[in-house]
Scaffold this motif. Structure first.
Motif: not given
Lengths: 133, 133
Positions: B74-78, B81-83, B85
């Motif tokens: 899973k990716m959280i894109i800001a 900057t990307v987190l 998981l």
């Protein structure tokens, strides 16, 4: 390193207090312009305006009794970018807790960035790696 | 968003292949200058030189048979900057797996940053929130 950890811990403590006090205008000042809040698995709020609305809804969902409390915390510091791993307890009224579909004890992953000498939250994912479930 | 996820997935796949092939000079080109690798809980490698040394030691520890494989991601894109998981499986020889003190199946947290149009790893924490244990 110690100083950075201290500053970020203070920001998180301030945010937790602002969430409890439902001061969302002040709260979103601790988020970057393009910050993302994971509202619930699959639902993201993006940017200060959406994040403010999301926190207001979350507060309402928890019967306006929400109180986030951080437990154990670890930080990994890479220059101006910090990964915070935190045990997070969401306290709320007995009624709200009973009605909630979501875990009140979480292992959160927050990403902080240094912007103009301030540490701001870029990614607020209280669900941590449980999004992989 | 789709395009960013695709690009980062490709970087991760390239890195996994370079780890398997023990091409650590090429591997560290996918890390930022001040990147941090969590080698094991409590031990961090910081910067390309330390990360290269750490990967060489990790390869040796796993009997030069290491093969990282990513599962669910899973990716959280800001913005830049990307987190990420990721479910990560560390495959290695039967002998190496038996001797290892570490879990071969992990829920990793990676942070990627966009630097000069390239996605680079800033924080490589294959232990995810299990560092809180």
């Amino acid at each position: 390193m110690e100083q950075i950890m201290k500053e970020i811990k203070q920001v998180i403590a301030s945010c937790d207090q602002l969430i409890q006090d439902e001061k969302f205008n002040e709260l979103v000042e601790y988020y970057t312009e393009d910050a993302v809040l994971v509202v619930k698995p699959g639902i993201e709020a993006r940017g200060k305006a959406e994040i403010k609305t999301a926190f207001a809804k979350i507060a309402q969902y928890f019967d306006n009794s929400i109180k986030p409390v951080e437990g154990e915390m670890k930080m990994i510091i890479a220059g101006d970018t910090v990964l915070v791993l935190a045990q997070t307890f969401i306290e709320a009224s007995e009624k709200a807790v009973k009605q909630s579909d979501f875990s009140m004890e979480r292992r959160a992953t927050y990403i902080f960035k240094q912007v103009d000498h301030n540490w701001l939250c870029a990614i607020d994912n209280s669900y941590g790696t449980s999004l992989l479930d």
